[in-house]
Design a protein around this motif. Sequence first.
Motif, mmCIF file in Angstrom:
data_model
loop_
_atom_site.group_PDB
_atom_site.id
_atom_site.type_symbol
_atom_site.label_atom_id
_atom_site.label_comp_id
_atom_site.label_asym_id
_atom_site.label_seq_id
_atom_site.Cartn_x
_atom_site.Cartn_y
_atom_site.Cartn_z
ATOM 1 N N GLU A 152 -85.321 13.153 60.486
ATOM 2 C CA GLU A 152 -84.583 14.354 59.748
ATOM 3 C C GLU A 152 -83.286 14.701 59.934
ATOM 4 O OE1 GLU A 152 -85.646 19.045 59.118
ATOM 5 O OE2 GLU A 152 -86.248 17.968 61.002
ATOM 6 N N ASP A 153 -82.843 14.145 61.106
ATOM 7 C CA ASP A 153 -81.560 14.371 61.763
ATOM 8 C C ASP A 153 -80.901 13.197 61.008
ATOM 9 O OD1 ASP A 153 -79.145 15.117 63.316
ATOM 10 O OD2 ASP A 153 -79.435 13.071 64.314
ATOM 11 N N HIS A 156 -74.641 6.961 60.695
ATOM 12 C CA HIS A 156 -75.748 7.865 61.212
ATOM 13 C C HIS A 156 -76.417 8.413 60.139
ATOM 14 C CE1 HIS A 156 -77.771 10.494 64.036
ATOM 15 N NE2 HIS A 156 -77.470 11.452 63.160
ATOM 16 N N HIS A 157 -75.933 8.733 59.020
ATOM 17 C CA HIS A 157 -76.657 9.373 57.769
ATOM 18 C C HIS A 157 -77.183 8.361 56.674
ATOM 19 C CE1 HIS A 157 -76.451 13.286 59.814
ATOM 20 N NE2 HIS A 157 -75.179 13.060 59.851
ATOM 21 N N LYS A 206 -88.266 14.248 63.894
ATOM 22 C CA LYS A 206 -86.896 15.089 64.148
ATOM 23 C C LYS A 206 -85.840 14.144 63.939
ATOM 24 C CE LYS A 206 -89.066 18.975 66.853
ATOM 25 N NZ LYS A 206 -88.655 19.753 68.105
ATOM 26 N N ASP A 207 -85.883 13.133 64.738
ATOM 27 C CA ASP A 207 -84.762 11.903 64.476
ATOM 28 C C ASP A 207 -84.647 11.438 63.109
ATOM 29 O OD1 ASP A 207 -84.359 12.091 67.502
ATOM 30 O OD2 ASP A 207 -85.976 10.666 67.764
ATOM 31 N N ARG A 221 -87.757 15.327 56.662
ATOM 32 C CA ARG A 221 -88.885 14.459 57.526
ATOM 33 C C ARG A 221 -89.671 13.349 56.874
ATOM 34 N NH1 ARG A 221 -91.323 18.036 62.638
ATOM 35 N NH2 ARG A 221 -89.327 19.078 63.115
ATOM 36 N N LYS A 225 -80.893 5.069 64.792
ATOM 37 C CA LYS A 225 -80.588 6.409 65.513
ATOM 38 C C LYS A 225 -80.018 5.867 66.780
ATOM 39 C CE LYS A 225 -81.092 10.530 66.700
ATOM 40 N NZ LYS A 225 -80.175 11.691 66.062
ATOM 41 N N SER A 245 -83.098 11.303 70.638
ATOM 42 C CA SER A 245 -82.516 12.566 70.022
ATOM 43 C C SER A 245 -81.136 12.422 70.707
ATOM 44 C CB SER A 245 -82.899 13.992 70.295
ATOM 45 O OG SER A 245 -84.128 13.848 69.269
#
Length: 596
Positions: free
Chosen positions: A495-496, A269-270, A492-493, A501, A69, A595
């Motif tokens: 999940e991003d 990132h993903h 949340k991070d 989640r 992240k 985030s």
Amino acid sequence: MEKDARPSWENPMQFVLACVSYAVGLGNVWRFPYLCQMHGGGGFLIPYLIMLVVEGVPLFYMELAIGQKMRLGSIGAWSAISPYLGGVGIASVVTSTFLCLYYNVINGWAFWYLFHSFQSVLPWADCPLNNNQTGYLEECEVATPTQYFFYRETLNISSSINENGGIHMGQALCLLLAWMIVYLCIVRGVESTGKVVYFTATFPYVVLIIYLIRGVTLHGALNGVRYMFTPKMEQLANPATWINAATQIFFSLGLGFGSLIAFASYNEHHNNFERQAVVVSMINSGTSIFASIVTFSIYGFKATFNYESCLERVRLLLLNTFDMAENTISMDNIDYWISELNRTHPEQFAGIASKLETCDLEAELDTAVEGTGLAFIVYSEAIKNMPLSQLWSVLYFFMLLMLGIGSMLGNVTAIITPLRDWKLLSRHFSNETLNGLVCVFCFFLGLGFTTSSGNYWFTIFNDYGATLSLLFIVLIETVSVSYIYGLRRFEKDVEDMLGHRPNWYWKIMWAAVSPLLLIGLFMFYIVNYIMGGTPTYQVWDKYSGQSVTMAYPAFAQAFIGLLLVSSMGCVPLVALYVLWKKKRHGVEVTDSTLST
């Protein structure tokens, strides 16, 4: 250096292999089999696998998430989460530096043994002759050829840590070669490391498979494998079994050094780090079990060889003493003849009673050895008795090199990644220059381990440089993510990055189980240090040919304290500095979030 300009792995496989190469190291080969032997064979797998689920995988997942992240090294990542936590990253870098200083010395030893394997007779197979050529050297005779080669030829060890000697030039050159190899593997950062790990992560498995095939075909190998898989369930009631299982999982995965954060910072990132965390953790633990089967087959061969050699010596003693025919006594009926001769010739038997050895296969298998004693003495002892011993020696020590260098890539990356993130350095030094300076710095400090007392300093770094401090670092990491940064924000991070989640299992582990377990381990180590009295170490006594226990002198104890404080002290010192800076300048110190 801007995050957008950050280099990345060419593909997810490179990242997985880098993590495997880093996590699967020498501890899988020489520490896990020892713990199996000490704590009930197959029964040890029960607490080991439980600790993997409740401690290893969740914390591995957490460090990968933070790195991916933030796309920063350990110092930058924790400072971004909260300026007060910057000391956590610095503590990781300090601990990784301590590890680099002594870990590459093992690779130097592996080079030394590898080069000496290319001889018609392995140099640790027989004792060397004395100066008069009339017999063997006394130190070797009272010990064994393998012990003599390690302690005298390889280390040229002194009689205590108080006695300093000159640098062993052979070892210094091997250490220089080891650092040159490491530098070539990291010279261009992940661009170089990503290609090297295809070999360092896979070749050890090729050798282990070859050794497994050879090992299980050795005479007596099944005795060792049977010993490993025969569980002693009473060991599950021993608290030390559970503590050692938790500690082995913790250190084997390489948590707290900052290497995992650094590796993950080069991910897209993903990238699906959740699946990768589970896969790498399983591969690491599976490798430990697989390597143990190989090790115990070698154990079985060595123990059976020693047991049968003992029986043969007793048989010859009885035949010569009582003037019996050659085929009268065999290994199968030797116990009967000992009893019979003692009954029929009591006076004559009493004359040789002191020379009779007690031969016990179970006792041979119970002899537990770990660390360098297993890697460089026990294995060498077994290899010298194999047919084509030079071939097996070359394969084994080359495998050790690959395991050691693979782990070193992660250790050095944990240092250079935060340094590259520091704009002052990235502006003035190229990747090649900065990486080279780190390697040169570690090499020159590591030369101290090549002196005659160097092995005793090696033991200090190994026992105290990265044990208690790592538990403290990861405990602070877990508490910070769960209760300072907040699990909801962390969710949340995740999940991003992943699109979903983390489920209830991860949250329970992070919020409750893992912190409590780490607190328990941390308290155990502190109590153990306090209750253990004066720290001791093993000294090689060349007159008796064995290791003896001695207390560390005052200066060594002070150095141990310095090692512990220098890393753990970074956390409160940085927090206090940030607080002082805020109050002095009236600057509001805010918690940057994952985030942003």
